[in-house]
Motif scaffolding. Structure first.
Motif, PDB file in Angstrom:
ATOM      1  N   GLY A   1       0.754  -1.244   0.000  1.00 51.17           N
ATOM      2  CA  GLY A   1       0.000   0.000   0.000  1.00 51.17           C
ATOM      3  C   GLY A   1       0.783   1.292   0.000  1.00 51.17           C
ATOM      4  O   GLY A   1       0.227   2.345   0.334  1.00 51.17           O
ATOM      5  N   ALA A   2       2.043   1.282  -0.401  1.00 54.42           N
ATOM      6  CA  ALA A   2       2.837   2.517  -0.368  1.00 54.42           C
ATOM      7  C   ALA A   2       2.253   3.599  -1.277  1.00 54.42           C
ATOM      8  O   ALA A   2       2.081   4.754  -0.858  1.00 54.42           O
ATOM      9  CB  ALA A   2       4.285   2.217  -0.756  1.00 54.42           C
ATOM     10  N   ASP A   3       1.931   3.245  -2.515  1.00 51.77           N
ATOM     11  CA  ASP A   3       1.344   4.246  -3.416  1.00 51.77           C
ATOM     12  C   ASP A   3      -0.065   4.611  -2.983  1.00 51.77           C
ATOM     13  O   ASP A   3      -0.456   5.781  -3.046  1.00 51.77           O
ATOM     14  CB  ASP A   3       1.340   3.722  -4.852  1.00 51.77           C
ATOM     15  CG  ASP A   3       2.655   3.974  -5.570  1.00 51.77           C
ATOM     16  OD1 ASP A   3       2.992   5.142  -5.800  1.00 51.77           O
ATOM     17  OD2 ASP A   3       3.364   3.001  -5.867  1.00 51.77           O
ATOM     18  N   ALA A   4      -0.828   3.625  -2.523  1.00 53.23           N
ATOM     19  CA  ALA A   4      -2.193   3.902  -2.072  1.00 53.23           C
ATOM     20  C   ALA A   4      -2.182   4.885  -0.904  1.00 53.23           C
ATOM     21  O   ALA A   4      -3.061   5.749  -0.801  1.00 53.23           O
ATOM     22  CB  ALA A   4      -2.880   2.600  -1.672  1.00 53.23           C
ATOM     23  N   LEU A   5      -1.189   4.773  -0.023  1.00 52.28           N
ATOM     24  CA  LEU A   5      -1.048   5.732   1.075  1.00 52.28           C
ATOM     25  C   LEU A   5      -0.863   7.147   0.543  1.00 52.28           C
ATOM     26  O   LEU A   5      -1.457   8.100   1.056  1.00 52.28           O
ATOM     27  CB  LEU A   5       0.146   5.352   1.949  1.00 52.28           C
ATOM     28  CG  LEU A   5      -0.076   4.338   3.066  1.00 52.28           C
ATOM     29  CD1 LEU A   5       1.269   3.922   3.659  1.00 52.28           C
ATOM     30  CD2 LEU A   5      -0.977   4.915   4.153  1.00 52.28           C
ATOM     31  N   ALA A   6      -0.022   7.285  -0.479  1.00 56.83           N
ATOM     32  CA  ALA A   6       0.218   8.605  -1.055  1.00 56.83           C
ATOM     33  C   ALA A   6      -1.035   9.144  -1.725  1.00 56.83           C
ATOM     34  O   ALA A   6      -1.366  10.332  -1.592  1.00 56.83           O
ATOM     35  CB  ALA A   6       1.375   8.545  -2.048  1.00 56.83           C
TER      36      ALA A   6
ATOM     37  N   VAL B   1      -3.251  12.652  -0.307  1.00 58.73           N
ATOM     38  CA  VAL B   1      -3.544  13.924  -0.978  1.00 58.73           C
ATOM     39  C   VAL B   1      -5.049  14.124  -1.163  1.00 58.73           C
ATOM     40  O   VAL B   1      -5.478  15.049  -1.855  1.00 58.73           O
ATOM     41  CB  VAL B   1      -2.819  14.037  -2.344  1.00 58.73           C
ATOM     42  CG1 VAL B   1      -1.316  14.007  -2.158  1.00 58.73           C
ATOM     43  CG2 VAL B   1      -3.281  12.948  -3.312  1.00 58.73           C
ATOM     44  N   GLY B   2      -5.848  13.231  -0.545  1.00 52.65           N
ATOM     45  CA  GLY B   2      -7.289  13.421  -0.561  1.00 52.65           C
ATOM     46  C   GLY B   2      -8.059  12.658  -1.611  1.00 52.65           C
ATOM     47  O   GLY B   2      -9.266  12.868  -1.773  1.00 52.65           O
TER      48      GLY B   2
ATOM     49  N   ARG C   1      -5.271   1.971   7.435  1.00 53.65           N
ATOM     50  CA  ARG C   1      -6.320   2.088   8.453  1.00 53.65           C
ATOM     51  C   ARG C   1      -6.671   3.529   8.806  1.00 53.65           C
ATOM     52  O   ARG C   1      -7.780   3.810   9.268  1.00 53.65           O
ATOM     53  CB  ARG C   1      -5.896   1.341   9.718  1.00 53.65           C
ATOM     54  CG  ARG C   1      -4.645   1.912  10.390  1.00 53.65           C
ATOM     55  CD  ARG C   1      -4.122   0.959  11.470  1.00 53.65           C
ATOM     56  NE  ARG C   1      -2.922   1.498  12.140  1.00 53.65           N
ATOM     57  CZ  ARG C   1      -1.688   1.404  11.643  1.00 53.65           C
ATOM     58  NH1 ARG C   1      -1.489   0.819  10.468  1.00 53.65           N
ATOM     59  NH2 ARG C   1      -0.671   1.910  12.320  1.00 53.65           N
ATOM     60  N   ALA C   2      -5.751   4.454   8.578  1.00 54.14           N
ATOM     61  CA  ALA C   2      -6.019   5.853   8.943  1.00 54.14           C
ATOM     62  C   ALA C   2      -6.849   6.583   7.900  1.00 54.14           C
ATOM     63  O   ALA C   2      -7.229   7.740   8.113  1.00 54.14           O
ATOM     64  CB  ALA C   2      -4.696   6.591   9.157  1.00 54.14           C
ATOM     65  N   PHE C   3      -7.153   5.919   6.767  1.00 59.61           N
ATOM     66  CA  PHE C   3      -7.851   6.588   5.667  1.00 59.61           C
ATOM     67  C   PHE C   3      -9.149   5.857   5.363  1.00 59.61           C
ATOM     68  O   PHE C   3      -9.162   4.877   4.603  1.00 59.61           O
ATOM     69  CB  PHE C   3      -6.961   6.636   4.425  1.00 59.61           C
ATOM     70  CG  PHE C   3      -5.708   7.429   4.616  1.00 59.61           C
ATOM     71  CD1 PHE C   3      -5.722   8.807   4.536  1.00 59.61           C
ATOM     72  CD2 PHE C   3      -4.500   6.788   4.894  1.00 59.61           C
ATOM     73  CE1 PHE C   3      -4.561   9.549   4.710  1.00 59.61           C
ATOM     74  CE2 PHE C   3      -3.339   7.512   5.073  1.00 59.61           C
ATOM     75  CZ  PHE C   3      -3.369   8.892   4.987  1.00 59.61           C
ATOM     76  N   PRO C   4     -10.270   6.310   5.928  1.00 59.43           N
ATOM     77  CA  PRO C   4     -11.552   5.637   5.667  1.00 59.43           C
ATOM     78  C   PRO C   4     -11.975   5.703   4.207  1.00 59.43           C
ATOM     79  O   PRO C   4     -12.796   4.887   3.756  1.00 59.43           O
ATOM     80  CB  PRO C   4     -12.536   6.396   6.574  1.00 59.43           C
ATOM     81  CG  PRO C   4     -11.877   7.710   6.872  1.00 59.43           C
ATOM     82  CD  PRO C   4     -10.407   7.435   6.875  1.00 59.43           C
ATOM     83  N   GLU C   5     -11.418   6.645   3.466  1.00 61.06           N
ATOM     84  CA  GLU C   5     -11.753   6.757   2.039  1.00 61.06           C
ATOM     85  C   GLU C   5     -10.976   5.773   1.177  1.00 61.06           C
ATOM     86  O   GLU C   5     -11.130   5.755  -0.046  1.00 61.06           O
ATOM     87  CB  GLU C   5     -11.510   8.190   1.550  1.00 61.06           C
ATOM     88  CG  GLU C   5     -10.058   8.641   1.604  1.00 61.06           C
ATOM     89  CD  GLU C   5      -9.646   9.240   2.934  1.00 61.06           C
ATOM     90  OE1 GLU C   5      -8.718  10.072   2.934  1.00 61.06           O
ATOM     91  OE2 GLU C   5     -10.246   8.896   3.960  1.00 61.06           O
TER      92      GLU C   5
END
Length: 414
Positions: free
Chosen positions: A109-114, A118-119, A140-144
């Motif tokens: 998930g490295a790219d998915a985190l980025a 950025v929203g 886990r910190a990104f519900p979207e």
């Protein structure tokens, strides 16, 4: 790691134990393992936390402090995009007006985190169940951001509301052997390319060694280097390539102020209508420049020579020479080449070179090379030098003949 071990690792006890471990130290790993066993920690849990501690330490070189809160597989660390480069990817999608990205080969998930950072809304998929589970933890910190254990090629992109697609196909076998044939990637490169008919905003990360021949005509292909290491090539389609198809190099350098960057493209005014520019070739001047590896991979050495105000020392060699030092880049701009002052130019002759260096008391050598079969290790062994002075040699061809250039670094230029 098996599912049972992952379950133990994600228990309150396991997660607390992992995050309480001291910074990973290979020399102390066995001592720590023994201590955990003596304290009655479940053997499977102890093995899992120690493995994750080791992988986090390895991933820190790519992901910085973010790695300290993530889970990894060995393959996931190897294939993970560096955080600074993942940020570049995310900004492309944002600038293109994309709102939801499907990361079809998310890995850990490295790219998915980025993307999420950025929203952007993110749909991340991975065909490996354990990898998908770890990506779920890491996001886990990104519900979207949603992670699914599935083949990304099976996703109905239109029905999911996806307006941007990203893929990083696996380029190694399970045994770790590198795959060079794009049709043998997982998923195959052709299958990913075809998705641009459904979603024009398509980006694909590939290995930097991908040959130019056969690349799609409608893509911007950008080679990226970080601190001199060429880390990837990216294929960008549709709105993700706002400057249109072609080849480019993006150079990133770490500085005391942060990260400097520079993009080099074929100039629209060079009269060639593309990335091919016929370089000037001439005698060695007072300065030598070694273009960044991304510039070389992108086939833009002639463009670098034009930017530096120089010429090539040989039509087949990626060294640029100038009669005056090139201007240093402004603050925040990365150099496209590393510069040297030329002190001497010698035809390659081992006996004469040995005498030349011994006369000057040289005992320590930095050896750079292009266009020669001689290896630095072989040369050092043959010279058998002793002395306190240091020197930098460049072994290369000049006008088709082997030469040695004695140089000293200028610092970053260009």
């Amino acid at each position: 790691m098996d599912p049972a071990s992952l379950t133990k690792l994600l228990s309150p006890e396991g997660w607390a134990l992992l995050n309480a471990l001291p910074p990973y130290d290979e020399a102390q790993a066995m001592v720590l393992a023994t201590r955990l066993r003596a304290e009655g920690v479940d053997p499977d849990l102890a093995a899992a936390v120690l493995t994750q501690s080791r992988l986090r330490a390895k991933a820190r070189t790519k992901l910085g402090s973010f790695a300290d809160g993530m889970l990894f597989t060995s393959d996931g660390v190897e294939q993970a995009t560096r955080l600074v480069v993942a940020g570049l990817h995310a900004r492309r999608y944002l600038a293109a007006g994309v709102t939801k990205v499907a990361d079809l080969t998310s890995g850990v998930g490295a790219d998915a985190l980025a993307f999420a950072g950025v929203g952007l809304d993110v749909l991340a998929t991975d065909i490996d169940e354990m990898t998908a589970a770890m990506a779920t933890v890491n996001l886990r910190a990104f519900p979207e951001a949603e992670v699914r254990h599935t083949d990304g090629l099976d996703v109905d992109l239109v029905a999911e509301g996806v307006d941007g697609v990203y893929a990083d196909p696996a380029r190694r076998t399970r045994g770790g052997k590198r795959i060079f044939d794009p049709s043998a990637y997982a998923p195959p490169l052709d299958a990913v390319w075809a998705l641009r008919d459904q979603v024009p905003a398509l980006g694909i990360k590939v290995g930097p060694g991908i040959p130019h021949h056969g690349l799609p005509d409608d893509a911007e292909v950008q080679w990226v280097s970080v601190d001199g290491d060429v880390v990837e090539a990216g294929l960008w389609f549709g709105p993700l390539a706002p400057d249109g198809p072609g080849r480019s190099a993006h150079v990133l350098r770490t500085t005391a102020q942060g990260t400097a960057s520079r993009t080099l493209r074929a100039r629209e005014t060079d009269g060639t209508g593309g990335a091919e520019l016929v370089p000037e070739v001439g005698a060695v001047g007072g300065y030598l420049y070694e273009p960044d590896g991304a510039v070389v991979r992108a086939g833009l050495v002639a463009h670098a020579a034009a930017e530096l105000g120089g010429r090539l020392v040989d039509r087949t060699i990626a060294y640029v020479t100038t009669d005056a030092p090139a201007a240093a880049p402004s603050s925040g701009v990365a150099p496209i080449a590393t510069g040297f002052r030329v002190l001497d130019v010698l035809p390659f002759n081992l006996k004469k070179l040995k005498a030349y260096l011994r006369e000057r008391g040289v005992g320590r050598l930095t050896v750079k090379k292009r266009g020669t079969a001689v290896t630095p290790e072989q040369l050092r062994s043959q010279l058998a030098l002793k002395g306190d002075a240091a020197a930098t040699l460049v072994l290369t061809r000049i006008a088709g003949r082997q030469h040695v250039l004695v140089v000293e670094p200028l610092g970053d230029r260009g």
